[in-house]
Design a protein around this motif. Sequence first.
Motif, PDB file in Angstrom:
ATOM      1  N   ASN A  33       0.825  -1.199   0.000  1.00  0.00           N
ATOM      2  CA  ASN A  33       0.000   0.000   0.000  1.00  0.00           C
ATOM      3  C   ASN A  33       0.867   1.261   0.000  1.00  0.00           C
ATOM      4  N   ASP A  34       0.512   2.231  -0.868  1.00  0.00           N
ATOM      5  CA  ASP A  34       1.208   3.511  -0.944  1.00  0.00           C
ATOM      6  C   ASP A  34       0.173   4.561  -1.321  1.00  0.00           C
ATOM      7  N   GLU A  35      -0.131   5.441  -0.388  1.00  0.00           N
ATOM      8  CA  GLU A  35      -1.196   6.416  -0.579  1.00  0.00           C
ATOM      9  C   GLU A  35      -0.885   7.437  -1.666  1.00  0.00           C
ATOM     10  N   THR A  36       0.366   7.544  -2.069  1.00  0.00           N
ATOM     11  CA  THR A  36       0.723   8.536  -3.089  1.00  0.00           C
ATOM     12  C   THR A  36       0.622   7.975  -4.506  1.00  0.00           C
ATOM     13  N   MET A  37       0.375   6.659  -4.619  1.00  0.00           N
ATOM     14  CA  MET A  37       0.356   6.013  -5.924  1.00  0.00           C
ATOM     15  C   MET A  37      -1.041   5.485  -6.250  1.00  0.00           C
ATOM     16  N   MET A  38      -1.299   5.327  -7.531  1.00  0.00           N
ATOM     17  CA  MET A  38      -2.573   4.764  -7.994  1.00  0.00           C
ATOM     18  C   MET A  38      -2.279   3.574  -8.895  1.00  0.00           C
ATOM     19  N   HIS A  39      -3.008   2.491  -8.667  1.00  0.00           N
ATOM     20  CA  HIS A  39      -2.832   1.270  -9.435  1.00  0.00           C
ATOM     21  C   HIS A  39      -3.375   1.446 -10.857  1.00  0.00           C
ATOM     22  N   GLU A  40      -2.875   0.631 -11.797  1.00  0.00           N
ATOM     23  CA  GLU A  40      -3.244   0.753 -13.204  1.00  0.00           C
ATOM     24  C   GLU A  40      -4.746   0.628 -13.441  1.00  0.00           C
ATOM     25  N   ASN A  41      -5.435  -0.225 -12.696  1.00  0.00           N
ATOM     26  CA  ASN A  41      -6.876  -0.392 -12.899  1.00  0.00           C
ATOM     27  C   ASN A  41      -7.649   0.873 -12.548  1.00  0.00           C
ATOM     28  N   GLU A  42      -7.312   1.444 -11.370  1.00  0.00           N
ATOM     29  CA  GLU A  42      -7.984   2.665 -10.951  1.00  0.00           C
ATOM     30  C   GLU A  42      -7.616   3.836 -11.871  1.00  0.00           C
ATOM     31  N   ALA A  43      -6.350   3.847 -12.318  1.00  0.00           N
ATOM     32  CA  ALA A  43      -5.911   4.913 -13.227  1.00  0.00           C
ATOM     33  C   ALA A  43      -6.647   4.832 -14.563  1.00  0.00           C
ATOM     34  N   ALA A  44      -6.897   3.626 -15.037  1.00  0.00           N
ATOM     35  CA  ALA A  44      -7.626   3.464 -16.291  1.00  0.00           C
ATOM     36  C   ALA A  44      -9.036   4.031 -16.176  1.00  0.00           C
ATOM     37  N   GLU A  45      -9.646   3.909 -14.985  1.00  0.00           N
ATOM     38  CA  GLU A  45     -10.971   4.475 -14.778  1.00  0.00           C
ATOM     39  C   GLU A  45     -10.939   5.999 -14.857  1.00  0.00           C
ATOM     40  N   VAL A  46      -9.889   6.604 -14.316  1.00  0.00           N
ATOM     41  CA  VAL A  46      -9.752   8.058 -14.408  1.00  0.00           C
ATOM     42  C   VAL A  46      -9.609   8.480 -15.868  1.00  0.00           C
TER      43      VAL A  46
ATOM     44  N   ILE B  53      -2.532   3.235 -18.218  1.00  0.00           N
ATOM     45  CA  ILE B  53      -1.236   3.814 -17.909  1.00  0.00           C
ATOM     46  C   ILE B  53      -0.165   2.833 -18.345  1.00  0.00           C
ATOM     47  N   ILE B  54       1.063   3.322 -18.512  1.00  0.00           N
ATOM     48  CA  ILE B  54       2.136   2.472 -19.019  1.00  0.00           C
ATOM     49  C   ILE B  54       2.755   1.624 -17.909  1.00  0.00           C
ATOM     50  N   PRO B  55       3.118   2.213 -16.755  1.00  0.00           N
ATOM     51  CA  PRO B  55       3.617   1.379 -15.657  1.00  0.00           C
ATOM     52  C   PRO B  55       2.458   0.743 -14.893  1.00  0.00           C
ATOM     53  N   LEU B  56       2.782  -0.069 -13.897  1.00  0.00           N
ATOM     54  CA  LEU B  56       1.743  -0.695 -13.079  1.00  0.00           C
ATOM     55  C   LEU B  56       1.084   0.299 -12.135  1.00  0.00           C
ATOM     56  N   VAL B  57       1.825   1.294 -11.687  1.00  0.00           N
ATOM     57  CA  VAL B  57       1.297   2.316 -10.791  1.00  0.00           C
ATOM     58  C   VAL B  57       1.775   3.679 -11.279  1.00  0.00           C
ATOM     59  N   ILE B  58       1.048   4.716 -10.895  1.00  0.00           N
ATOM     60  CA  ILE B  58       1.391   6.073 -11.309  1.00  0.00           C
ATOM     61  C   ILE B  58       1.152   7.007 -10.137  1.00  0.00           C
ATOM     62  N   LYS B  59       1.908   8.081 -10.064  1.00  0.00           N
ATOM     63  CA  LYS B  59       1.701   9.048  -8.997  1.00  0.00           C
ATOM     64  C   LYS B  59       0.325   9.696  -9.149  1.00  0.00           C
ATOM     65  N   LYS B  60      -0.406   9.758  -8.025  1.00  0.00           N
ATOM     66  CA  LYS B  60      -1.751  10.312  -8.072  1.00  0.00           C
ATOM     67  C   LYS B  60      -1.750  11.768  -8.519  1.00  0.00           C
TER      68      LYS B  60
END
Length: 369
Positions: A58-71, A164-171
């Motif tokens: 868990n990292d509150e500053t990052m967003m996972h690829e699935n949630e990022a795709a929704e954005v 997104i390209i990576p698995l996680v991205i900065k929120k």
Amino acid sequence: MKLMKTTEAVGQVLCHDITQIIPGVKKDAVFRKGHIITKEDIPVLLSVGKDTIYIWENDETMMHENEAAEVLYRMSACGTNSNETDGERHCEAAESGAFGGTASKMHPSPVKEGKIEVIADCDGLLKVDSEKLKKVNSFGEMMIATRHGNTTVKKGDKLAGTRIIPLVIKKDKLEAASHICDDGPILDIKPFVVRKAAIITTGNEVFHGRIQDAFTPVIEKKIAEFGAQMMFHEVFDDDDQKITDGCLRAIEAGAEIVFCTGGMSVDPDDKTPLAIKNTGARIVSYGSPVLPGAMFLLSYYDAGDRLVPICGLPGCAMYNKRTIFDIVLPRLMACDMILADELAGLGEGGLCLNCDVCTFPNCGFGKGF
């Protein structure tokens, strides 16, 4: 997200889908995000080339690829005015009619391997805000790929894909990109609304019965594909005043678009451009950088309660399978205003190759529009 050896990952939680590719058979996730790795899973993971694996931290500053795709989906289809109800995503802008409709125009596919696709909910003209799309894709680490704008789409068609390209991205990075769509989404579908068309057939040869009118059936067939029908039709000789009067009477009778066929060249008997000008319509362009279709004329007549396009169609629209007429027709039927510089931009891609097997609109013809 933490990297560790697959052989040591029993009991850990996968933070992304693991894809298995069997050429000619399938490409699908063998394990989904959130799967808890078991001892029996290790040989399978190794067989798909995963000697090391990312597990969830868990990292509150990052967003996972699935949630990022929704954005990214909401940026594509809804802009920033969106909410989620009963597991379905709705666009407040679409529900309020802000983009020309009263119901949802598109919806997301289920997220899969970090990707969401945008699916059309209705028929219409796809509009793409190219500047917004380019700005989002210039941020890096995120992407939205769409179909060409200004093309006809059907209910159920795929319009775009996001991830997104990576698995996680900065929120904060994704949030900054999302502000590009504060005033509206990247995509819109404009429904086809023109229902009443007039056809003004011109030419001494047709008027005096020397040849059969082969032009009108072509126009009727093509507008019918957009739900419109001919409600006014008259045939005139090469008398510009009669053609002008015919256009005006058609509009008075309720025509929402007027097509004048023939008489568009530079011969002495070709009076259609003059006749259209004399209606008082604003001429957008006489001529287009498109072959077939160089002698096309587009104008708009202000009828008070509506703007009525009056088009002069060159003879090629009668006998060539695809011409300038096919490029502009979807926009005309969606009441999407066409500007002179847009027509000028058709030069690149404006040459039809007259392929033995026509694949239009799935080809380069007219894609500069």
